[in-house]
Motif scaffolding. Sequence first.
Motif, PDB file in Angstrom:
ATOM      1  N   LEU A 155       0.849  -1.180   0.000  1.00 18.24           N
ATOM      2  CA  LEU A 155       0.000   0.000   0.000  1.00 18.24           C
ATOM      3  C   LEU A 155       0.888   1.235   0.000  1.00 18.24           C
ATOM      4  N   PHE A 156       0.729   2.088  -1.003  1.00 16.49           N
ATOM      5  CA  PHE A 156       1.511   3.311  -1.140  1.00 16.49           C
ATOM      6  C   PHE A 156       3.013   3.040  -1.186  1.00 16.49           C
ATOM      7  N   GLY A 157       3.401   1.937  -1.813  1.00  9.81           N
ATOM      8  CA  GLY A 157       4.818   1.617  -1.964  1.00  9.81           C
ATOM      9  C   GLY A 157       5.454   0.971  -0.755  1.00  9.81           C
ATOM     10  N   ARG A 158       4.680   0.684   0.268  1.00  8.60           N
ATOM     11  CA  ARG A 158       5.217   0.046   1.473  1.00  8.60           C
ATOM     12  C   ARG A 158       4.547  -1.306   1.658  1.00  8.60           C
ATOM     13  N   VAL A 159       5.318  -2.288   2.066  1.00  4.98           N
ATOM     14  CA  VAL A 159       4.793  -3.641   2.270  1.00  4.98           C
ATOM     15  C   VAL A 159       4.363  -3.786   3.730  1.00  4.98           C
ATOM     16  N   PHE A 160       3.108  -4.173   3.913  1.00  4.91           N
ATOM     17  CA  PHE A 160       2.575  -4.427   5.244  1.00  4.91           C
ATOM     18  C   PHE A 160       2.367  -5.920   5.402  1.00  4.91           C
ATOM     19  N   SER A 161       2.682  -6.427   6.566  1.00  2.58           N
ATOM     20  CA  SER A 161       2.556  -7.851   6.824  1.00  2.58           C
ATOM     21  C   SER A 161       1.803  -8.059   8.132  1.00  2.58           C
ATOM     22  N   LEU A 162       0.830  -8.955   8.076  1.00  2.00           N
ATOM     23  CA  LEU A 162       0.073  -9.332   9.263  1.00  2.00           C
ATOM     24  C   LEU A 162       0.241 -10.842   9.463  1.00  2.00           C
TER      25      LEU A 162
END
Length: 64
Positions: A38-45
């Motif tokens: 999202l928006f060039g950033r990787v988020f991990s859950l």
Amino acid sequence: MIRWVVVIFIAVIVFSSILPWLEKLGIGRLPGDVRFKLFGRVFSLPFASTILISAVIFLLARFL
């Protein structure tokens, strides 16, 4: 019940912060771990990894 929700929330925060190191061990890429960009950033859950690590810690505490 609310105590477990808080514990799982804190575990997700901790695992998210140390996830790059844990990915070298294969943790964080299990089925059930959500990763999105999202928006060039990787988020991990890492939901599945959190449950797996919690179960291992529980079993270690039970035996000790």
